[in-house]
Design an enzyme around this catalytic site. Sequence first.
Site, mmCIF file in Angstrom:
data_model
loop_
_atom_site.group_PDB
_atom_site.id
_atom_site.type_symbol
_atom_site.label_atom_id
_atom_site.label_comp_id
_atom_site.label_asym_id
_atom_site.label_seq_id
_atom_site.Cartn_x
_atom_site.Cartn_y
_atom_site.Cartn_z
ATOM 1 C CG HIS A 227 -1.817 1.150 1.366
ATOM 2 N ND1 HIS A 227 -3.136 1.112 1.013
ATOM 3 C CD2 HIS A 227 -1.597 2.414 1.802
ATOM 4 C CE1 HIS A 227 -3.696 2.299 1.224
ATOM 5 N NE2 HIS A 227 -2.773 3.109 1.709
ATOM 6 C CD GLU A 228 1.503 3.656 3.715
ATOM 7 O OE1 GLU A 228 1.730 4.748 3.157
ATOM 8 O OE2 GLU A 228 0.435 3.410 4.320
#
Length: 503
Positions: A267-268
């Site tokens: 995600h990051e």
Amino acid sequence: MNEMQTKLNELKVRLEEVKALNNAQAVLSWDQSTQMPPGGGAARAKQLAVLAQLTQEKAIDPAIGRLLDALQKYGESLPYDSDDASLIRVARRDYERDVKVPAEFMARFSAHQAESYQAWTQARPANDFDRVSPLLEKTLDLSREFANYFPGYEHIADPLIDLSDYGMKVDSIRSLFKELRARMVPIVKAITSQPVADDNCLKQSFPEAEQIAFGRKVVERLGFDFQRGRQDMSPHPFTTSFSVGDVRITTRVQERDLGDCLFSIIHESGHGMYEQGVDPAYDGTPLMGGTSSGVHESQSRLWENVVGRSRGFWEYFYPELQKTFLNLQKVSLDTFYRAINKVERSLIRTDADEVTYNLHVMMRFDFELQLLEGKLEVQDLPEAWRERFRSDLGLVPPDHKNGVLQDVHWFSGFVGGAFQGYTLGNLLGAQFYAAALKAHPEIPAEMKQGRFNRLHIWLKENLYRHGRKYTAAELVQKATGSGITIDPYIAYLQTKYATLYKL
Ligand code: ZN
């Protein structure tokens, strides 16, 4: 050099000073969340407050206003998408917003924010809503006050939404969410009436260091550049950047939850690849960074869910994962795939699966509007929360910490504009991916072989490199040929979940 060039250069120097101060604050905040010992708290708060004030003073310097006025006609004479015209346009938008808000208000708000965040960190584990409710009432007042520095709005939440999703309005988000809700609810019902997927295979013991190393290997393969970025640990994963050449992602790890670390890294890294992909010519200028929270979140969700939870992705990575964690050797790819795509009605937004997630967001969005409109009182919020959970998800939170106190947003920022970006991100992630597939139908086949470059390059070309040059609406139109629409997202969910459940 002609007069306009001289003025433009002077403007650039001033704007770059503002950005440098902003980036310096970001370094201190990153350090605070990842490295700083607890004893540094008070001194860091002071350092950040001084920098915030300096930044604000520089950002609203009347000299910038005069330069922008002098350059207005010149900017309009240039092609809309030229770098100089875009710089002048975006700088004017930022400046006009910043000058409308008195520095005295910002100081008052940031002091309140610090107090309210501090109180929330204690109230949540103590399950004590009464402790923070007077603070939340004050946040609500301050949010209204902020909005009222922008008279002429259609809805009081519009100026707050503008801060993160410029150009979006309550009216358009409401109708988008209404349509989405109508189409999501039958899918959620169909899936949650079937047996819940077994995800015990993810809840075994997985050594933390190996989880982190594996995650790093995955995102490196996806295209996150560790020459221009790094990864550290923090209790709440986030991404920040100080320049195009220095983008930081963070993660957290739990020995008995393989999904938490892995998917938060992916995600990051989606946020991070967006920041790393901005045209280096924009570095240190107002055009640096992502254009809106919805578009930013579209990249984290695209890489995390559309790519990272796809079967093709795991056809490539699963054998490697099994080699790293021997306790997965007897777990089939199908079992693993079902486990990472488990759908269930749950209490906590951040743990919610991609099917039920938007219901969590929509209820918070509605609460924000009702609070701002004065139709809902802070003291009635816990009951409203329970009621809405019961009707939307068929669950009743047993306490405040798993209910109304779970999100940091209203205790560390305004009420209003805090949540819509998550759902816009889900919709846009699917819409961008569909456009990429249309241009390059070979992407899924390449992913099965561990090749992600074509997708990454398409995203860089069509989204990342533009930074803040285009608004979200302009970018979506240019990249996908239409305005924001829910169809690609619904089609994505239907296709994917039809292989996992009877729909
Ligand atoms: Zn995110």
